[in-house]
Design a protein around this motif. Structure first.
Motif, short mmCIF file in Angstrom:
data_model
loop_
_atom_site.label_atom_id
_atom_site.label_comp_id
_atom_site.label_asym_id
_atom_site.label_seq_id
_atom_site.Cartn_x
_atom_site.Cartn_y
_atom_site.Cartn_z
N SER A 1 0.87 -1.17 0.00
CA SER A 1 0.00 0.00 0.00
C SER A 1 0.90 1.22 0.00
O SER A 1 2.03 1.17 0.49
CB SER A 1 -0.89 0.02 1.24
OG SER A 1 -1.73 -1.12 1.24
N PHE B 1 1.04 5.91 -0.34
CA PHE B 1 0.43 7.22 -0.50
C PHE B 1 1.54 8.21 -0.83
O PHE B 1 2.71 7.93 -0.63
CB PHE B 1 -0.37 7.66 0.74
CG PHE B 1 0.47 7.97 1.94
CD1 PHE B 1 0.93 9.25 2.19
CD2 PHE B 1 0.78 6.98 2.85
CE1 PHE B 1 1.70 9.53 3.29
CE2 PHE B 1 1.55 7.25 3.97
CZ PHE B 1 2.01 8.53 4.19
N LYS C 1 -1.41 -1.10 6.05
CA LYS C 1 -2.06 0.20 5.96
C LYS C 1 -2.02 0.93 7.30
O LYS C 1 -2.00 2.15 7.34
CB LYS C 1 -3.49 0.06 5.47
CG LYS C 1 -3.58 -0.29 4.00
CD LYS C 1 -5.00 -0.23 3.50
CE LYS C 1 -5.00 -0.51 2.01
NZ LYS C 1 -6.32 -0.40 1.43
N ASP C 2 -2.01 0.17 8.39
CA ASP C 2 -1.96 0.79 9.72
C ASP C 2 -0.67 1.58 9.90
O ASP C 2 -0.65 2.65 10.51
CB ASP C 2 -2.08 -0.26 10.82
CG ASP C 2 -3.48 -0.88 10.88
OD1 ASP C 2 -4.41 -0.29 10.28
OD2 ASP C 2 -3.63 -1.94 11.51
N ASP C 3 0.45 1.04 9.38
CA ASP C 3 1.72 1.76 9.46
C ASP C 3 1.65 3.07 8.68
O ASP C 3 2.17 4.09 9.12
CB ASP C 3 2.86 0.89 8.91
CG ASP C 3 3.24 -0.24 9.85
OD1 ASP C 3 2.80 -0.21 11.02
OD2 ASP C 3 3.97 -1.15 9.41
N LEU C 4 1.01 3.03 7.51
CA LEU C 4 0.90 4.25 6.70
C LEU C 4 0.05 5.30 7.42
O LEU C 4 0.38 6.49 7.41
CB LEU C 4 0.29 3.93 5.33
CG LEU C 4 1.13 3.03 4.42
CD1 LEU C 4 0.40 2.77 3.12
CD2 LEU C 4 2.48 3.64 4.16
N GLN C 5 -1.01 4.85 8.08
CA GLN C 5 -1.85 5.80 8.82
C GLN C 5 -1.08 6.36 10.02
O GLN C 5 -1.24 7.54 10.36
CB GLN C 5 -3.14 5.12 9.27
CG GLN C 5 -4.06 4.84 8.09
CD GLN C 5 -5.26 4.00 8.43
OE1 GLN C 5 -5.27 3.32 9.44
NE2 GLN C 5 -6.28 4.07 7.60
N ALA C 6 -0.22 5.56 10.61
CA ALA C 6 0.62 6.04 11.72
C ALA C 6 1.63 7.08 11.21
O ALA C 6 1.92 8.06 11.91
CB ALA C 6 1.34 4.88 12.38
N ILE D 1 1.14 9.12 8.66
CA ILE D 1 0.37 10.35 8.43
C ILE D 1 0.13 11.07 9.75
O ILE D 1 0.32 12.29 9.85
CB ILE D 1 -0.97 10.03 7.71
CG1 ILE D 1 -0.69 9.57 6.27
CG2 ILE D 1 -1.89 11.24 7.71
CD1 ILE D 1 -1.92 9.09 5.53
N ALA D 2 -0.26 10.32 10.77
CA ALA D 2 -0.52 10.94 12.09
C ALA D 2 0.75 11.58 12.64
O ALA D 2 0.72 12.70 13.18
CB ALA D 2 -1.04 9.89 13.05
N LYS E 1 1.50 14.82 10.71
CA LYS E 1 0.57 15.89 11.05
C LYS E 1 0.96 16.55 12.37
O LYS E 1 0.77 17.75 12.54
CB LYS E 1 -0.86 15.36 11.13
CG LYS E 1 -1.50 15.15 9.78
CD LYS E 1 -2.93 14.71 9.90
CE LYS E 1 -3.56 14.56 8.53
NZ LYS E 1 -4.96 14.09 8.61
N PHE F 1 -3.82 7.55 -1.59
CA PHE F 1 -3.73 6.46 -0.62
C PHE F 1 -4.36 5.23 -1.26
O PHE F 1 -5.53 5.20 -1.56
CB PHE F 1 -4.48 6.83 0.66
CG PHE F 1 -4.11 5.96 1.83
CD1 PHE F 1 -3.27 6.42 2.81
CD2 PHE F 1 -4.60 4.67 1.94
CE1 PHE F 1 -2.93 5.64 3.89
CE2 PHE F 1 -4.26 3.88 3.00
CZ PHE F 1 -3.42 4.35 3.99
#
Length: 165
Positions: free
Chosen positions: A5, A7, A140-145, A147-148, A151, A164
């Motif tokens: 995955s 982004f 995908k959880d790593d990618l969301q982490a 992004i967080a 930010k 994404f």
């Protein structure tokens, strides 16, 4: 086995929103009582710049505050602005040239890439592609982490996360 995955991290300027903010700020400057008779105007100065003109330094700075307020209301980050601290005096007129930053510089891209490597040593890869960054991982959880984390970080560019998949 799960597919990768990914982004992209970009720093793009929504020109239409900035144009709307310039127009709204110009309208407010022409109507507000405290700007009457000061000759304060805001206009585009090329593709990537806005210029504020006024007969006093204080009114030029106040016009910049009005412009910033309009940008925030339209959802544009103030990190895209590159404005000097004091207006330039030119005869009886003060000019405040404001450059609009777009794209991620190589140094910033390397800094972001290093942050990702330090925080997520396994499984997350960041590749610099021109003025953007592609981040990929099997989870995908790593990618969301990622992004967080980005930010929360205090970088001097406005970041958007796109594509994404």
């Amino acid at each position: 086995m799960a597919a990768e995955s990914s982004f992209d991290i970009v720093s793009k300027l929504d020109r239409q929103e900035v144009d709307n903010a310039v127009n709204q700020a110009g309208r407010e400057l022409s109507q507000r009582f405290d700007f009457k008779g000061t000759g304060t105007t805001i206009s585009w100065a090329g593709e990537q710049a806005v210029e504020i003109k006024s007969t006093s330094e204080e009114r030029a700075k106040a016009a910049l505050d009005v412009f910033k307020d309009k940008l925030v209301k339209r959802g544009v980050s103030l990190k895209v602005l590159d404005a000097p601290d004091t207006p330039k005096a030119s005869g009886k007129e003060y000019r405040l040239p404001i450059a609009l930053k777009e794209g991620i510089s190589t140094e910033t891209a390397k800094k972001i890439s290093k942050m990702i490597r330090d925080e997520f040593p396994k499984g997350v890869k960041a590749q610099i592609q021109g003025d953007e960054l592609r981040v990929s991982s099997k989870k995908k959880d790593d990618l969301q982490a990622v992004i967080a984390m980005l930010k929360k970080s205090d970088l001097d560019v406005a970041l958007q996360f796109v594509n994404f998949r």
